[in-house]
Design a protein around this motif. Structure first.
Motif, short mmCIF file in Angstrom:
data_model
loop_
_atom_site.label_atom_id
_atom_site.label_comp_id
_atom_site.label_asym_id
_atom_site.label_seq_id
_atom_site.Cartn_x
_atom_site.Cartn_y
_atom_site.Cartn_z
N LEU A 286 0.85 -1.18 0.00
CA LEU A 286 0.00 0.00 0.00
C LEU A 286 0.89 1.23 0.00
O LEU A 286 1.80 1.34 0.82
CB LEU A 286 -0.90 0.04 1.24
N ALA B 262 -2.16 0.45 -4.67
CA ALA B 262 -2.04 -0.84 -3.99
C ALA B 262 -1.81 -1.97 -4.98
O ALA B 262 -2.42 -2.00 -6.06
CB ALA B 262 -3.29 -1.13 -3.17
N ARG C 78 -2.08 -6.15 -4.84
CA ARG C 78 -2.46 -7.33 -4.07
C ARG C 78 -1.69 -8.52 -4.63
O ARG C 78 -1.85 -8.90 -5.78
CB ARG C 78 -3.96 -7.60 -4.19
N TRP D 274 -9.59 -7.23 0.06
CA TRP D 274 -8.30 -6.67 0.48
C TRP D 274 -8.31 -5.15 0.40
O TRP D 274 -7.54 -4.49 1.08
CB TRP D 274 -7.17 -7.23 -0.38
N LEU D 275 -9.21 -4.59 -0.41
CA LEU D 275 -9.28 -3.13 -0.56
C LEU D 275 -10.61 -2.77 -1.19
O LEU D 275 -11.08 -3.46 -2.10
CB LEU D 275 -8.13 -2.62 -1.43
N ALA E 250 -8.31 -0.95 3.52
CA ALA E 250 -7.42 -1.92 2.90
C ALA E 250 -6.72 -2.70 4.01
O ALA E 250 -6.58 -2.22 5.14
CB ALA E 250 -6.39 -1.22 2.01
N PRO F 183 -11.62 -5.08 6.30
CA PRO F 183 -12.06 -3.94 5.48
C PRO F 183 -13.53 -4.04 5.11
O PRO F 183 -14.22 -3.01 5.03
CB PRO F 183 -11.16 -4.01 4.25
#
Length: 274
Positions: free
Chosen positions: A4, A20, A22, A53-54, A64, A86
């Motif tokens: 991030l 970001a 992943r 994840w975000l 995130a 999140p």
């Protein structure tokens, strides 16, 4: 094992700009970012555990999560997926501070969670279960799979690149001046010099393979020298950009990857001002 990069209050019109990557096993089932039918959020979806994840939600809420690299650390009993963190924030109304205070960190393996709500004073908070929650100060920050702003090569390189990018951004973010260069930043495959690698317990070959901003690892790359099995391959699965305007409008762009190659078109989603 993700990255991030965050520019917080570094642009006169966008208090939050987040980039970001992943990183995940290629075989883990995943749905790309899109509006969720059952909840008012836009996010990618982990089809194995059900979380994300975000993502973003109306009103300028962004969240995130990254895992903390700590091989050999015992898992908590009945460990929950970190992807629900999140998701829970985006689905609720609690401020970042209040959400962090009530988060039951012992239920999860090690994590950092970045929580943002443009409508509250302490708008940007880093929660986690290896440290107390804290507010991130205005500046350019980076979080990979250790402490926030840890001087890992990819974090340092990413922060420097994002700071340079933000300094040149126009008043309104557009494809030419923001999206394209930000995606190029996230596609950086340069690995760090051996002498600069952190030691997180995964072995030197793995540390090197994970040291680039964009990760692509095939099992044969490690020649059996890593304590972690990467059967099927591992690497960056999605690159995501998020920008929150001072009026509360929120934008998310995502490019997904299959086996290290771009898959499908760049997607863009937005929520209107609040």
């Amino acid at each position: 094992m993700c990255l991030l990069l965050i520019a917080y209050r570094q642009h006169p019109h966008y208090p939050l700009v987040m980039l970001a990557n992943r990183d995940e096993f290629y075989q883990r089932p995943t749905a790309p970012a899109q509006p969720w039918q059952e909840q008012a959020i836009t996010a990618g979806r982990d089809l194995e555990a059900g979380g994300t994840w975000l993502g973003m939600a109306p009103g300028g809420r962004v969240a995130a999560v990254t895992n903390i690299r700590e091989p050999g650390t015992p898992e908590p009993p009945n460990a929950q997926s970190r992807g629900e963190i999140p998701l829970a924030f985006l689905s609720g109304t609690a401020s970042p501070v209040d959400f962090s205070t009530g988060l039951e960190g012992a239920r999860y393996r090690g994590f950092n969670a970045v929580l943002f709500d443009h409508k509250v004073g302490a708008a940007l908070v880093c929660a986690g279960n290896r440290h107390q929650p804290f507010a991130l100060t205005p500046g350019v920050h980076g979080i990979s799979n250790g402490a926030a702003d840890a001087p890992w090569p990819k974090v340092t390189r990413g922060r420097e690149s994002l700071a340079a990018l933000v300094a040149e951004l126009p008043e309104q973010l557009d494809s030419e001046h923001f999206v394209a260069p930000a995606m190029a930043l996230l596609a950086d495959t340069l690995r760090a010099p051996i002498a600069q690698l952190p030691d997180t317990g995964v072995g030197r070959p793995m540390e090197l393979a994970l040291s680039s901003i964009f990760v692509r690892i095939e099992p044969e790359d490690l020649a059996g020298e890593s304590p972690i099995s990467l059967a099927g391959g591992y690497g960056t699965r999605a690159s995501t950009l998020v920008a929150v305007h001072r009026d509360g409008s929120t934008h998310l762009w995502e490019q997904t990857y299959v086996d290290g190659q771009a898959s499908g078109r760049l997607r863009h989603f937005s929520y209107p001002p609040t």
